[in-house]
Write a protein that holds these residues in place. Structure first.
Motif: not given
Length: 98
Positions: A42-45, A50-53, A66-69, A75-80
């Motif tokens: 859920e945290l990753g989602r 927020l990042g996509a927005e 321009t983004i930095i990850v 970070q796997f769940e967020m990146l997925q």
């Protein structure tokens, strides 16, 4: 313009890359935004949403983003979720991976 999704930090850069302003996002009194979720999925989602927005908004305003990850298993769940987000023209995104 760079935006940190997690802390709300906005940094504007001159064409030469010189930092000239650091401030919280408009309407925020703090650069810290704590959100508690039941699990890492859920945290990753939520983080990806927020990042996509922020990415879509940057593309709409500036024609690019321009983004930095970050790296690491945390970070796997967020990146997925981020790469699956709809409405992002990835050809207009420059990404740096730590």
């Amino acid at each position: 313009m760079l935006c940190c999704v997690f802390c709300g930090l906005t940094a504007s850069l001159t064409p030469w890359g010189t930092l000239y302003q650091i401030s919280p996002e408009p309407g925020r009194s703090s650069m810290i935004d704590i959100r508690i979720t039941p699990d890492k999925n859920e945290l990753g989602r939520r983080a990806a949403a927020l990042g996509a927005e922020a990415i879509r908004a940057a593309i709409a305003r500036h024609g690019e983003a321009t983004i930095i990850v970050a790296t690491g298993a945390s970070q796997f769940e967020m990146l997925q979720n981020l790469v699956a987000a709809e409405g992002i023209d990835w050809s207009k995104v420059t990404a740096f991976h730590l």
